[in-house]
Enzyme design. Structure first.
Site, short mmCIF file in Angstrom:
data_model
loop_
_atom_site.label_atom_id
_atom_site.label_comp_id
_atom_site.label_asym_id
_atom_site.label_seq_id
_atom_site.Cartn_x
_atom_site.Cartn_y
_atom_site.Cartn_z
N LYS A 53 23.24 -67.72 -33.91
CA LYS A 53 24.28 -66.76 -33.52
C LYS A 53 25.11 -67.31 -32.37
CE LYS A 53 21.75 -62.76 -35.18
NZ LYS A 53 20.95 -61.57 -34.82
N HIS A 103 8.00 -60.56 -25.84
CA HIS A 103 7.28 -59.78 -26.84
C HIS A 103 6.81 -58.50 -26.17
CE1 HIS A 103 6.54 -64.05 -27.79
NE2 HIS A 103 6.57 -63.68 -29.06
#
Length: 118
Positions: A53, A103
């Site tokens: 991206k 995470h």
């Protein structure tokens, strides 16, 4: 100067070992062999998606296995230099990659920032 930025998130429960086999570079596979965690696979997927991206192309000019995010001696992630990465640096005008991975709550999230240093 910032050249590009990308972010990606993925639910860890959607990830399996088969995905790791499709995306890991050989060095990432070695690291995964020691950890054997689904979180590691999800994190590398998110990092690579964020990188694609940031360059603004998707996976058109490079594949998942040809780039490798690895930890340095302090554990900070960096994009390992190889022919594919050098080609992308030249084509898209960046010479440094900042990468951050997290995470939490069943989610892996990654941000990649591409920089052209003066």
């Amino acid at each position: 100067m910032i050249v590009g930025i990308g972010i990606d998130v993925i639910e860890i429960k959607r990830v399996n070992e088969r995905l790791g086999n499709r995306i890991f570079s050989s060095k990432e596979f070695e690291i995964w062999q020691k950890r054997k965690s689904i979180e590691f696979i999800a994190g590398r997927f998110a990092l690579k998606e964020a990188f694609f991206k940031a360059i603004g192309t998707g996976i058109r000019d490079v594949d998942f296995k040809s780039i490798s995010f690895v930890p340095d001696e302090n554990g900070a992630l960096y994009l390992e230099e190889n022919e594919s990465v050098i080609s992308l640096e030249n084509k898209y005008g960046f010479d440094f990659v900042h990468a951050s991975l997290s995470h939490d709550g069943g989610i892996a999230a990654a941000v990649v920032l591409l920089e052209k240093r003066m």
